[in-house]
Design a protein around this motif. Structure first.
Motif, PDB file in Angstrom:
ATOM      1  N   SER A 174      -1.535  11.423  -0.482  1.00  0.00           N
ATOM      2  CA  SER A 174      -2.177  10.432   0.373  1.00  0.00           C
ATOM      3  C   SER A 174      -1.130   9.806   1.284  1.00  0.00           C
ATOM      4  N   CYS A 175      -1.504   9.582   2.529  1.00  0.00           N
ATOM      5  CA  CYS A 175      -0.578   8.948   3.468  1.00  0.00           C
ATOM      6  C   CYS A 175      -0.976   7.511   3.765  1.00  0.00           C
ATOM      7  N   SER A 176      -1.655   6.871   2.817  1.00  0.00           N
ATOM      8  CA  SER A 176      -1.871   5.439   2.959  1.00  0.00           C
ATOM      9  C   SER A 176      -0.509   4.751   2.895  1.00  0.00           C
ATOM     10  N   LEU A 177      -0.413   3.587   3.480  1.00  0.00           N
ATOM     11  CA  LEU A 177       0.866   2.871   3.511  1.00  0.00           C
ATOM     12  C   LEU A 177       1.403   2.623   2.113  1.00  0.00           C
ATOM     13  N   LYS A 178       0.539   2.180   1.212  1.00  0.00           N
ATOM     14  CA  LYS A 178       1.001   1.858  -0.143  1.00  0.00           C
ATOM     15  C   LYS A 178       1.464   3.118  -0.876  1.00  0.00           C
ATOM     16  N   SER A 179       0.752   4.227  -0.687  1.00  0.00           N
ATOM     17  CA  SER A 179       1.122   5.472  -1.372  1.00  0.00           C
ATOM     18  C   SER A 179       2.487   5.969  -0.919  1.00  0.00           C
ATOM     19  N   ILE A 180       2.722   5.976   0.387  1.00  0.00           N
ATOM     20  CA  ILE A 180       4.013   6.439   0.899  1.00  0.00           C
ATOM     21  C   ILE A 180       5.120   5.484   0.475  1.00  0.00           C
ATOM     22  N   ALA A 181       4.853   4.183   0.508  1.00  0.00           N
ATOM     23  CA  ALA A 181       5.867   3.210   0.093  1.00  0.00           C
ATOM     24  C   ALA A 181       6.289   3.449  -1.352  1.00  0.00           C
ATOM     25  N   ARG A 182       5.313   3.617  -2.234  1.00  0.00           N
ATOM     26  CA  ARG A 182       5.650   3.857  -3.644  1.00  0.00           C
ATOM     27  C   ARG A 182       6.379   5.186  -3.818  1.00  0.00           C
ATOM     28  N   LEU A 183       5.996   6.183  -3.025  1.00  0.00           N
ATOM     29  CA  LEU A 183       6.620   7.501  -3.117  1.00  0.00           C
ATOM     30  C   LEU A 183       8.123   7.431  -2.859  1.00  0.00           C
ATOM     31  N   VAL A 184       8.537   6.547  -1.940  1.00  0.00           N
ATOM     32  CA  VAL A 184       9.959   6.457  -1.590  1.00  0.00           C
ATOM     33  C   VAL A 184      10.656   5.291  -2.290  1.00  0.00           C
ATOM     34  N   ASP A 221       3.083  -5.525   4.495  1.00  0.00           N
ATOM     35  CA  ASP A 221       2.650  -4.339   5.236  1.00  0.00           C
ATOM     36  C   ASP A 221       3.456  -4.150   6.522  1.00  0.00           C
ATOM     37  N   ALA A 222       3.741  -5.248   7.229  1.00  0.00           N
ATOM     38  CA  ALA A 222       4.552  -5.141   8.447  1.00  0.00           C
ATOM     39  C   ALA A 222       5.968  -4.685   8.113  1.00  0.00           C
ATOM     40  N   HIS A 223       6.512  -5.221   7.027  1.00  0.00           N
ATOM     41  CA  HIS A 223       7.855  -4.842   6.573  1.00  0.00           C
ATOM     42  C   HIS A 223       7.909  -3.356   6.218  1.00  0.00           C
ATOM     43  N   LEU A 224       6.908  -2.889   5.488  1.00  0.00           N
ATOM     44  CA  LEU A 224       6.886  -1.482   5.086  1.00  0.00           C
ATOM     45  C   LEU A 224       6.780  -0.560   6.296  1.00  0.00           C
ATOM     46  N   ALA A 225       5.926  -0.907   7.257  1.00  0.00           N
ATOM     47  CA  ALA A 225       5.791  -0.080   8.462  1.00  0.00           C
ATOM     48  C   ALA A 225       7.130   0.012   9.188  1.00  0.00           C
ATOM     49  N   ARG A 226       7.839  -1.109   9.250  1.00  0.00           N
ATOM     50  CA  ARG A 226       9.147  -1.115   9.923  1.00  0.00           C
ATOM     51  C   ARG A 226      10.173  -0.279   9.167  1.00  0.00           C
ATOM     52  N   VAL A 227      10.299  -0.513   7.867  1.00  0.00           N
ATOM     53  CA  VAL A 227      11.317   0.178   7.078  1.00  0.00           C
ATOM     54  C   VAL A 227      11.056   1.685   7.037  1.00  0.00           C
TER      55      VAL A 227
END
Length: 215
Positions: A140-150, A177-183
């Motif tokens: 899944s490429c939801s923001l939360k899924s990708i964040a947890r993946l990395v 969410d804004a922080h994750l999109a940036r990082v």
């Protein structure tokens, strides 16, 4: 290789009293901006928060706005709400039919957009990760899924109850969410640089071009 420009993560949270997905029915509750040196949240009376956000973006050094699905949701949603509230924005959107959509577009919109806001470019990091990470790993490429993946730790809430969040919790969620999109964008630079929108390359008829300003 050129120096990376400033990257500003941007995320919006909308009123989920109905469903939060229709700018004709739901207002913007908060907008978060995230940079290496600050995290800021704009909330309160909608016309004032939209105007304050636009002023802030106009004051920042030219860079790149990083969103997650902002091409299809955050930016056209903000544009619609600004027009309804008669708040001029320095946001220009141009529909690009080559951007693949996996879900229905926002009501009243033909699809996803390329964008620029004042002197800032725009990169939809969701489309960057979907193009390679999602395709290769079949995740899944939801923001939360990708964040947890990395290895990042997103703030999580019940998405259906955004309108019930206390102000502090709303700020924490939007900022996360804004922080994750940036990082996530910064971690993929310079690959992400190739995904920065170029409005001049979008070949669409003039009526499809959309500017979020009110004469």
């Amino acid at each position: 290789m050129g120096k990376r420009p400033p990257v500003y993560g941007l995320d919006i949270e909308t009123d989920t009293t109905v469903d939060g997905l229709d700018p004709g029915r739901s207002r913007v509750l908060a907008v978060a901006l995230s940079h290496d040196g600050f995290d800021e949240v704009f909330d309160g009376f909608e016309p004032e928060l939209l105007a304050a956000l636009d002023t802030r973006l106009g004051d920042l050094a030219p860079g790149v706005l990083a969103t997650w699905n902002g091409a299809a949701f955050d930016l056209p949603f903000l544009a619609d709400r600004a027009r309804r509230r008669r708040v001029p924005l320095g946001l220009t959107l141009r529909h690009d039919p080559t951007i693949a959509m996996r879900h229905d577009p926002l009501p009243g919109h033909p699809g996803a957009y390329r964008a620029e806001w004042h002197g800032h470019g725009h990169v939809d990091a969701y489309r960057l990760y979907r193009a390679d990470v999602g395709r290769t790993l079949r995740v899944s490429c939801s923001l939360k899924s990708i964040a947890r993946l990395v290895g990042l730790a997103p703030v999580e809430v019940d998405r259906a109850g955004i309108h019930d969040l206390e102000r502090e919790a709303l700020h924490a969620y939007a900022t996360s969410d804004a922080h994750l999109a940036r990082v996530l964008t910064q971690r993929r630079w310079p690959t992400a640089a190739r995904y920065v929108d170029r409005l001049e390359r979008v070949l669409t008829p003039p009526p499809v071009a959309l500017r979020a300003s009110v004469a």
